[in-house]
Design a protein around this motif. Structure first.
Motif, PDB file in Angstrom:
ATOM      1  N   ARG A  65       0.943  -1.156   0.061  1.00  0.00           N
ATOM      2  CA  ARG A  65       0.031  -0.204  -0.139  1.00  0.00           C
ATOM      3  C   ARG A  65       1.132   1.070   0.089  1.00  0.00           C
ATOM      4  NH1 ARG A  65      -3.411  -0.407   5.374  1.00  0.00           N
ATOM      5  NH2 ARG A  65      -4.147   1.679   4.280  1.00  0.00           N
ATOM      6  N   ALA A  66       0.383   2.475  -0.075  1.00  0.00           N
ATOM      7  CA  ALA A  66       1.109   3.801  -0.080  1.00  0.00           C
ATOM      8  C   ALA A  66       2.238   3.682   0.908  1.00  0.00           C
ATOM      9  CB  ALA A  66       0.082   4.833   0.111  1.00  0.00           C
ATOM     10  N   ALA A  81       0.138   4.472  -4.215  1.00  0.00           N
ATOM     11  CA  ALA A  81      -1.253   3.890  -3.957  1.00  0.00           C
ATOM     12  C   ALA A  81      -1.251   2.721  -3.875  1.00  0.00           C
ATOM     13  CB  ALA A  81      -2.106   4.972  -4.797  1.00  0.00           C
ATOM     14  N   PRO A  82      -2.427   2.153  -3.465  1.00  0.00           N
ATOM     15  CA  PRO A  82      -3.670   2.723  -2.649  1.00  0.00           C
ATOM     16  C   PRO A  82      -3.346   3.107  -1.172  1.00  0.00           C
ATOM     17  CG  PRO A  82      -4.037   0.379  -2.745  1.00  0.00           C
ATOM     18  CD  PRO A  82      -2.741   0.715  -3.407  1.00  0.00           C
ATOM     19  N   LYS A  83      -4.054   4.013  -0.587  1.00  0.00           N
ATOM     20  CA  LYS A  83      -3.833   4.404   0.724  1.00  0.00           C
ATOM     21  C   LYS A  83      -4.981   3.791   1.642  1.00  0.00           C
ATOM     22  CE  LYS A  83      -1.917   9.049   0.148  1.00  0.00           C
ATOM     23  NZ  LYS A  83      -1.913  10.557   0.159  1.00  0.00           N
ATOM     24  N   ASP A  91      -9.667   1.892  -8.284  1.00  0.00           N
ATOM     25  CA  ASP A  91      -8.661   2.677  -7.224  1.00  0.00           C
ATOM     26  C   ASP A  91      -8.048   2.084  -6.209  1.00  0.00           C
ATOM     27  OD1 ASP A  91      -9.389   4.846  -8.617  1.00  0.00           O
ATOM     28  OD2 ASP A  91     -10.947   5.712  -7.150  1.00  0.00           O
ATOM     29  N   ILE A 115      -7.548   9.522  -7.400  1.00  0.00           N
ATOM     30  CA  ILE A 115      -6.294   9.024  -7.043  1.00  0.00           C
ATOM     31  C   ILE A 115      -5.234   9.654  -7.613  1.00  0.00           C
ATOM     32  CG2 ILE A 115      -4.959   6.966  -6.615  1.00  0.00           C
ATOM     33  CD1 ILE A 115      -7.635   6.779  -5.031  1.00  0.00           C
ATOM     34  N   VAL A 119      -2.080  11.957  -5.760  1.00  0.00           N
ATOM     35  CA  VAL A 119      -0.503  11.254  -6.094  1.00  0.00           C
ATOM     36  C   VAL A 119       0.165  12.419  -6.426  1.00  0.00           C
ATOM     37  CG1 VAL A 119       1.052   9.830  -7.255  1.00  0.00           C
ATOM     38  CG2 VAL A 119      -1.065   8.961  -6.043  1.00  0.00           C
TER      39      VAL A 119
END
Length: 206
Positions: A65-66, A81-83, A91, A115, A119
């Motif tokens: 993940r982020a 990403a993703p958060k 997404d 998204i 970023v």
């Protein structure tokens, strides 16, 4: 379905992959994964932290993940990403930045404008951007391009051209910023080569 990736790897004599990165759980992004895993030595399979596919539970799976980092030899992939988990699978895409040779690459999976705009910052240095979601109108904004200012864009459209990808709006935006654009529907296979401190983009038509 055409085993394009595995066929290409076999033609190049590649038998081992340190990382197989599956951006998200859609067939056009992970549909060939099982064939690759069965026919090559894959050390690590990388999926999003929020991936719920069969590949999320393999013994050699890494969930990212982020904020995470993937090290591959001299390359360092930053996960942007993703958060958080999204109800839109696009997404949940893994977004990656990596410096390779003299160019910074940004790989966006199928992430939406929302998204991408999270970023994209003025401090994120990008030279080459892989346009999200096959060039869909939902995948790019003037705001993101204004901040990222890439030199080169790559659009993967493949056999889904009947969806209208890439969109007219995306092409017009790229042209507005004078960004050199490569498209797989027109150029087929795009290769990046960095040798003896020289950068080259090559087109392969089969």
């Amino acid at each position: 379905k055409n085993k394009e990736v595995s066929s290409y790897l076999k033609r190049k004599g590649i038998k081992r992959l340190d990382y197989l990165i599956l951006t998200h759980n859609h067939l056009d992004h992970n549909g060939e994964a099982l064939d690759i895993i069965n026919n090559f030595y894959v050390k690590n399979v990388v999926v999003s932290q929020f991936d719920e596919s069969r590949y999320a539970s393999l013994k050699n799976t890494l969930k990212v993940r982020a904020g995470d980092i993937i090290k591959a030899g001299d390359l360092t992939f930053e996960v942007l990403a993703p958060k958080v988990k999204s109800t839109d699978e696009n997404d949940n895409s893994i977004v990656l930045k990596v410096l390779f040779g003299e160019y910074n690459f940004l790989f966006l999976g199928d992430a939406s404008k929302t998204i991408i705009e999270e970023v994209a910052t003025k401090d994120l240095k990008v030279d080459v951007i892989k346009i999200a979601h096959h060039g869909s109108a939902t995948a790019l904004s003037h705001q993101a391009l204004e901040l990222l200012k890439p030199k080169i864009a790559i659009i993967q459209t493949g056999e889904i051209a009947y969806f209208g990808f890439p969109s007219k709006e995306v092409i017009e935006s790229l042209n507005y910023y004078n960004i050199k654009t490569y498209r797989t529907d027109l150029d087929y296979s795009i290769k990046y080569k960095y040798l003896f401190n020289k950068t080259t983009f090559l087109i392969e038509n089969f």
